[in-house]
Design an enzyme around this catalytic site. Structure first.
Site, mmCIF file in Angstrom:
data_model
loop_
_atom_site.group_PDB
_atom_site.id
_atom_site.type_symbol
_atom_site.label_atom_id
_atom_site.label_comp_id
_atom_site.label_asym_id
_atom_site.label_seq_id
_atom_site.Cartn_x
_atom_site.Cartn_y
_atom_site.Cartn_z
ATOM 1 N N CYS A 151 0.821 -1.208 0.000
ATOM 2 C CA CYS A 151 0.000 0.000 0.000
ATOM 3 C C CYS A 151 0.860 1.266 0.000
ATOM 4 N N CYS A 156 -1.577 1.819 -2.976
ATOM 5 C CA CYS A 156 -2.544 2.898 -2.743
ATOM 6 C C CYS A 156 -1.914 4.296 -2.720
ATOM 7 N N LYS A 159 -0.102 5.487 -5.948
ATOM 8 C CA LYS A 159 -1.170 5.505 -6.970
ATOM 9 C C LYS A 159 -2.089 6.708 -6.776
ATOM 10 N N TYR A 292 -8.452 -3.209 -11.609
ATOM 11 C CA TYR A 292 -8.099 -2.044 -10.802
ATOM 12 C C TYR A 292 -6.749 -1.435 -11.246
ATOM 13 N N GLU A 296 -6.401 2.092 -13.326
ATOM 14 C CA GLU A 296 -5.946 3.249 -12.543
ATOM 15 C C GLU A 296 -4.647 3.815 -13.117
ATOM 16 N N HIS A 563 -26.121 20.593 -0.305
ATOM 17 C CA HIS A 563 -26.115 21.245 -1.600
ATOM 18 C C HIS A 563 -25.047 22.320 -1.650
ATOM 19 N N GLU A 568 -25.436 14.441 -3.094
ATOM 20 C CA GLU A 568 -26.863 14.700 -2.825
ATOM 21 C C GLU A 568 -27.779 13.985 -3.818
HETATM 22 P P1 FAD Z 1 1.414 -6.244 1.910
HETATM 23 O O1 FAD Z 1 1.103 -4.818 2.119
HETATM 24 O O2 FAD Z 1 1.712 -6.677 0.518
HETATM 25 O O3 FAD Z 1 2.643 -6.579 2.872
HETATM 26 C C1 FAD Z 1 3.324 -7.786 2.844
HETATM 27 C C2 FAD Z 1 4.772 -7.558 3.223
HETATM 28 O O4 FAD Z 1 5.389 -8.810 3.525
HETATM 29 C C3 FAD Z 1 5.592 -6.963 2.098
HETATM 30 O O5 FAD Z 1 6.396 -5.898 2.579
HETATM 31 C C4 FAD Z 1 6.478 -8.113 1.632
HETATM 32 O O6 FAD Z 1 7.679 -7.677 1.053
HETATM 33 C C5 FAD Z 1 6.680 -8.854 2.944
HETATM 34 N N1 FAD Z 1 7.055 -10.264 2.807
HETATM 35 C C6 FAD Z 1 6.589 -11.178 1.920
HETATM 36 N N2 FAD Z 1 7.131 -12.384 2.176
HETATM 37 C C7 FAD Z 1 7.951 -12.232 3.250
HETATM 38 C C8 FAD Z 1 8.764 -13.128 3.998
HETATM 39 N N3 FAD Z 1 8.832 -14.438 3.728
HETATM 40 N N4 FAD Z 1 9.498 -12.624 5.029
HETATM 41 C C9 FAD Z 1 9.437 -11.301 5.352
HETATM 42 N N5 FAD Z 1 8.660 -10.432 4.678
HETATM 43 C C10 FAD Z 1 7.916 -10.890 3.655
HETATM 44 N N6 FAD Z 1 -6.003 -1.163 -1.625
HETATM 45 C C11 FAD Z 1 -6.860 -0.203 -1.214
HETATM 46 O O7 FAD Z 1 -7.571 -0.417 -0.227
HETATM 47 N N7 FAD Z 1 -6.945 1.000 -1.842
HETATM 48 C C12 FAD Z 1 -6.191 1.300 -2.917
HETATM 49 O O8 FAD Z 1 -6.303 2.389 -3.459
HETATM 50 C C13 FAD Z 1 -5.282 0.311 -3.382
HETATM 51 N N8 FAD Z 1 -4.484 0.579 -4.426
HETATM 52 C C14 FAD Z 1 -3.593 -0.357 -4.842
HETATM 53 C C15 FAD Z 1 -2.785 -0.063 -5.935
HETATM 54 C C16 FAD Z 1 -1.892 -0.992 -6.400
HETATM 55 C C17 FAD Z 1 -1.021 -0.645 -7.571
HETATM 56 C C18 FAD Z 1 -1.786 -2.252 -5.746
HETATM 57 C C19 FAD Z 1 -0.794 -3.263 -6.237
HETATM 58 C C20 FAD Z 1 -2.568 -2.557 -4.661
HETATM 59 C C21 FAD Z 1 -3.497 -1.608 -4.201
HETATM 60 N N9 FAD Z 1 -4.327 -1.868 -3.117
HETATM 61 C C22 FAD Z 1 -5.216 -0.925 -2.696
HETATM 62 C C23 FAD Z 1 -4.270 -3.157 -2.408
HETATM 63 C C24 FAD Z 1 -3.454 -3.024 -1.113
HETATM 64 O O9 FAD Z 1 -2.211 -2.439 -1.388
HETATM 65 C C25 FAD Z 1 -3.270 -4.390 -0.476
HETATM 66 O O10 FAD Z 1 -4.532 -4.995 -0.301
HETATM 67 C C26 FAD Z 1 -2.576 -4.311 0.889
HETATM 68 O O11 FAD Z 1 -1.332 -3.665 0.788
HETATM 69 C C27 FAD Z 1 -2.376 -5.721 1.444
HETATM 70 O O12 FAD Z 1 -1.723 -5.665 2.673
HETATM 71 P P2 FAD Z 1 -1.032 -6.957 3.302
HETATM 72 O O13 FAD Z 1 -0.632 -6.566 4.680
HETATM 73 O O14 FAD Z 1 -1.871 -8.137 3.109
HETATM 74 O O15 FAD Z 1 0.260 -7.205 2.412
HETATM 75 P P1 NDP Z 2 -6.949 -8.510 -10.785
HETATM 76 O O1 NDP Z 2 -6.678 -9.890 -10.403
HETATM 77 O O2 NDP Z 2 -8.104 -7.797 -10.217
HETATM 78 O O3 NDP Z 2 -7.088 -8.425 -12.387
HETATM 79 C C1 NDP Z 2 -6.156 -8.969 -13.243
HETATM 80 C C2 NDP Z 2 -6.402 -8.458 -14.664
HETATM 81 O O4 NDP Z 2 -5.399 -8.960 -15.528
HETATM 82 C C3 NDP Z 2 -7.733 -8.903 -15.245
HETATM 83 O O5 NDP Z 2 -8.235 -7.889 -16.067
HETATM 84 C C4 NDP Z 2 -7.329 -10.148 -16.049
HETATM 85 O O6 NDP Z 2 -8.190 -10.403 -17.133
HETATM 86 C C5 NDP Z 2 -5.988 -9.712 -16.578
HETATM 87 N N1 NDP Z 2 -5.074 -10.806 -16.876
HETATM 88 C C6 NDP Z 2 -4.687 -11.810 -16.057
HETATM 89 N N2 NDP Z 2 -3.797 -12.596 -16.669
HETATM 90 C C7 NDP Z 2 -3.614 -12.086 -17.918
HETATM 91 C C8 NDP Z 2 -2.806 -12.462 -19.014
HETATM 92 N N3 NDP Z 2 -1.999 -13.520 -18.950
HETATM 93 N N4 NDP Z 2 -2.855 -11.711 -20.120
HETATM 94 C C9 NDP Z 2 -3.678 -10.638 -20.197
HETATM 95 N N5 NDP Z 2 -4.463 -10.234 -19.191
HETATM 96 C C10 NDP Z 2 -4.435 -10.951 -18.059
HETATM 97 O O7 NDP Z 2 -5.588 -7.778 -10.507
HETATM 98 P P2 NDP Z 2 -5.100 -6.307 -10.212
HETATM 99 O O8 NDP Z 2 -3.635 -6.484 -10.230
HETATM 100 O O9 NDP Z 2 -5.692 -5.276 -11.088
HETATM 101 O O10 NDP Z 2 -5.579 -6.016 -8.728
HETATM 102 C C11 NDP Z 2 -5.221 -6.868 -7.656
HETATM 103 C C12 NDP Z 2 -6.006 -6.487 -6.437
HETATM 104 O O11 NDP Z 2 -5.423 -5.340 -5.845
HETATM 105 C C13 NDP Z 2 -7.445 -6.095 -6.724
HETATM 106 O O12 NDP Z 2 -8.284 -7.217 -6.667
HETATM 107 C C14 NDP Z 2 -7.749 -5.112 -5.637
HETATM 108 O O13 NDP Z 2 -8.365 -5.754 -4.555
HETATM 109 C C15 NDP Z 2 -6.405 -4.553 -5.234
HETATM 110 N N6 NDP Z 2 -6.341 -3.174 -5.731
HETATM 111 C C16 NDP Z 2 -7.188 -2.260 -5.178
HETATM 112 C C17 NDP Z 2 -7.215 -0.974 -5.649
HETATM 113 C C18 NDP Z 2 -8.179 -0.005 -5.063
HETATM 114 O O14 NDP Z 2 -8.732 -0.262 -4.012
HETATM 115 N N7 NDP Z 2 -8.400 1.129 -5.700
HETATM 116 C C19 NDP Z 2 -6.333 -0.536 -6.710
HETATM 117 C C20 NDP Z 2 -5.471 -1.575 -7.221
HETATM 118 C C21 NDP Z 2 -5.499 -2.843 -6.722
HETATM 119 P P3 NDP Z 2 -9.441 -11.421 -17.025
HETATM 120 O O15 NDP Z 2 -10.589 -10.617 -16.471
HETATM 121 O O16 NDP Z 2 -9.635 -11.830 -18.432
HETATM 122 O O17 NDP Z 2 -9.028 -12.542 -16.127
#
Ligand code: FAD
Ligand code: NDP
Length: 588
Positions: A151, A156, A159, A292, A296, A563, A568
């Site tokens: 995150c 998050c 982003k 997502y 985004e 408003h 609203e």
């Molecule tokens: P993480 O935050 O992934 O933390 C896991 C940590 O464990 C990492 O630092 C990793 O390096 C570490 N780790 C892994 N394996 C080991 C190991 N064996 N030993 C030690 N450390 C290890 N969610 C939202 O709610 N709003 C958003 O706007 C949003 N935007 C997103 C945008 C993007 C581009 C992405 C990819 C995700 C987004 N998400 C968003 C999803 C959100 O980031 C994740 O759901 C959240 O960070 C998950 O938290 P977590 O604690 O499960 O894991």
């Molecule tokens: P998702 O798993 O939601 O989506 C993956 C996308 O990649 C789908 O459109 C899928 O298509 C496509 N895809 C998968 N494999 C292939 C392939 N081999 N070739 C072409 N297209 C492919 O993943 P995201 O990484 O977008 O998001 C992961 C999670 O992170 C989300 O579920 C969300 O919970 C969290 N997130 C939250 C955000 C927020 O809260 N604003 C922002 C970003 C992430 P198909 O539908 O055909 O399978």
């Protein structure tokens, strides 16, 4: 009498002095039953004067005058609270069996992301000895980052800041309509923005580390692997190896982005783990994926003026309301984002190096046609995989979902190995969202070390997709509502609306939209809320509470609006979809 009491204590591995009517005594026996612990109980109230004498002897022996009074292997445990403490922290069975050994920590959390940090801090607040291990394996391009997980570093936070940067660009374009004498050509500077974002992230990394020190939480910047169900091997940055033990271990390792299995993917492609740290502007960009992350990132890149193409394998935003997903796509298209669909990349080769260089991408449509195009950057947003490989989970017998590699847990986030728990993105069947991971972590720590029994509620979790026009939703999509309750039981109220800020620049007419999905048989309880428009995240957060509390359509109607706002419209939404009346706003 004292001798009799001592014989009972010595003669029974687990001895409970109880009273048959006492609810705390019943609770203790319940916990023993749940942990399959054999115990011997004497019911003092059924023994007349002898019972009273035993209670007096116990008071002399332990200074405890109440029941239950529990002993294990000759050692005084205490009453219900003391027994429950061991039950909650998962050591009761071992203590009853006499196999308990003092370990280094009460709780070790693997993963210092959203969920892991929340859990470890909450556990520390109960005075427990806790530690967190966090380690970031660099991406194939070598990008790495600090403490805080996805995150903060690659999700998050960067982003949303880049999304905001794109919105600022829009506002600058609109600004002459609001009287600002803005120069005709205003340029975006990627390097400057990325630098500012990085600085902010580093300040957060620092904040997290100092917070751990403040809260007396041991931080290991090390990669953890299970040696047994209580023991971890930690490998630090300098390859220093350590072993630590804990009563409970929480797995909060999150996930990392997938790369498609095609030539050149890892060599030339990047993912969301790299995009925020690119030192040069990405230039003409292909984003592969349609959920997502893909939409985004494509959204903010297009907002900066880059030539952006999204390659969609099937549909946009699988799992979301179809109408809303398609509206997002069409809005992005009108703002210059190109879509190639349905297609997948098959090969990437380098045409020339540089910052950015040029990449030739070959892709195949569903009907078998192949094409090639040149891009400066190819970003894969093709889903994420949990970090559950090669950390010893199979060896200690933790059950994984074979399809996606995620950890299977029960309603209390406990795995099939009782002292091991999982939360956040790594836990099977739960939304991959930061607040979900945080809430689950806090609740788990409260259940383990506090007095709470409250499970995490994974229902009615609101979310927002931060596309140029934000999309917020909570509850059912229209399709899921119909599939669950039948079309006859569903009424959908909807409307387009024009945000006031779009009126002077005359922008995006009939693009902002809201709908409420209601269940007729329950007095039109609102079971789905969807909004497309500026600040949809802010709007959705508040209304999510209404849905969670079971608000009906008439509750929305009785609410007085604020408003002039976008939100609203939800208080004045009277047109049903079934009426067929157009909800488009006509200009002038
Ligand atoms: P993480 O935050 O992934 O933390 C896991 C940590 O464990 C990492 O630092 C990793 O390096 C570490 N780790 C892994 N394996 C080991 C190991 N064996 N030993 C030690 N450390 C290890 N969610 C939202 O709610 N709003 C958003 O706007 C949003 N935007 C997103 C945008 C993007 C581009 C992405 C990819 C995700 C987004 N998400 C968003 C999803 C959100 O980031 C994740 O759901 C959240 O960070 C998950 O938290 P977590 O604690 O499960 O894991
Ligand atoms: P998702 O798993 O939601 O989506 C993956 C996308 O990649 C789908 O459109 C899928 O298509 C496509 N895809 C998968 N494999 C292939 C392939 N081999 N070739 C072409 N297209 C492919 O993943 P995201 O990484 O977008 O998001 C992961 C999670 O992170 C989300 O579920 C969300 O919970 C969290 N997130 C939250 C955000 C927020 O809260 N604003 C922002 C970003 C992430 P198909 O539908 O055909 O399978």
């Amino acid at each position: 009498m004292m001798e009799k009491v001592q014989n009972l204590i010595r003669g029974n591995a687990v001895m409970v002095f109880s009273k048959s009517y006492c609810k705390f005594c019943k609770r203790v026996k319940e916990m023993f039953a749940m942990e399959k612990i054999t115990y011997h109980a004497v019911e003092l109230d059924m023994m007349g004067d002898e019972g009273l004498a035993i209670q007096n002897a116990l008071a002399e022996l332990t200074s405890q005058t109440t029941v239950p009074n529990v002993f294990m292997h000759g050692q005084h445990v205490g009453g219900c609270d003391a027994t429950e403490k061991y039950y909650r922290d998962g050591t009761l069975a071992e203590r009853a069996a006499g196999t308990y050994e003092k370990r280094d920590y009460d709780l070790v959390v693997i993963g210092g992301g959203s969920g892991g940090l929340a859990a470890v801090k909450e556990a520390a607040s109960f005075g427990r000895k806790v530690a967190v291990c966090d380690f970031v394996n660099p991406t194939p391009k070598g990008t790495k980052w600090g403490l805080g997980g996805t995150c903060v570093n690659v999700g998050c936070i960067p982003k949303k800041l880049m999304h905001k940067s794109a919105i600022v660009g829009c506002d600058i374009k609109d600004s002459p309509h609001f009287g600002w004498e803005t120069p005709e050509e205003v340029k975006h500077n990627w390097e400057k923005m990325a630098g500012e974002v990085k600085k902010h992230i580093m300040s957060l990394n620092f904040g997290y580390r100092s917070d751990l020190v403040l809260k007396k939480i041991k931080y290991y910047n090390a990669y953890a692997t299970f040696l047994d169900k209580h023991k971890l091997k930690l490998v630090g940055r300098d390859n220093k190896v350590e072993e630590i033990t804990a009563d409970n271990i929480l797995i909060a390792v999150g996930g990392r982005p997938n790369y498609p299995d095609i030539p050149g993917a890892k060599e030339y492609g990047i993912t969301s783990d790299d995009i925020f740290y690119l030192r040069h502007s990405p230039g003409k960009t292909l984003v592969v994926g349609a959920s997502y992350v893909a939409l985004e990132c494509a959204g903010f890149l297009a907002g900066f003026g880059f030539d952006v193409t999204v390659m969609v394998r099937s549909i946009l935003l699988r799992g979301f309301d179809r109408q809303m997903a398609d509206m997002i796509g069409s809005h992005m298209e009108t703002h210059g984002v190109k879509f190639i669909r349905p297609a997948v990349p098959t090969k990437i080769t380098e045409k020339c190096t540089g910052s950015p260089g040029e990449l030739a991408v070959t892709y195949k449509f569903e009907d078998g046609r192949e094409e090639e195009q040149t891009f400066n950057t190819v970003m894969f947003a093709t889903g994420r995989s949990p970090c559950t490989k090669n950390i010893g989970l199979q060896e200690i017998g933790v059950n994984l979902n074979e399809k996606n590699g995620k950890i299977i847990g029960d309603k209390l986030e406990r795995t099939n190995v009782p002292n091991i728990f999982a939360i956040g993105d790594v836990l099977d069947g739960t939304p991959e969202l930061t607040p979900v991971a945080i809430q689950a972590g806090r609740f788990l720590a409260r259940r383990l070390y506090g007095k709470s029994n409250e499970p995490m509620d994974y229902k009615m979790v609101p979310t927002t997709v931060f596309t140029p026009l934000e999309y917020g939703s909570v509850g059912y999509s229209e399709e899921d509502a119909i599939a669950t309750y039948g079309a006859d039981d569903i009424e959908v109220y909807h409307t387009h609306y024009q945000p006031l800020e779009y009126t002077l620049p005359e922008r995006d007419e009939n693009k902002s939209y809201g709908k409420l999905i209601c269940l007729k048989s329950t007095g039109e309880k609102v079971i789905g809320f969807h909004v497309l428009g500026p600040n949809a995240g802010e709007i959705t957060q508040g209304f999510a509470l209404a849905l969670k509390l079971g608000a009906t359509k008439s509750d929305f109607d009785n609410l007085v609006g604020i408003h002039p706002t976008c939100a609203e419209v939800f208080t004045t939404m009277f047109i049903t979809k079934s009426s067929g009346i157009s909800v488009e706003k006509k200009s002038c």
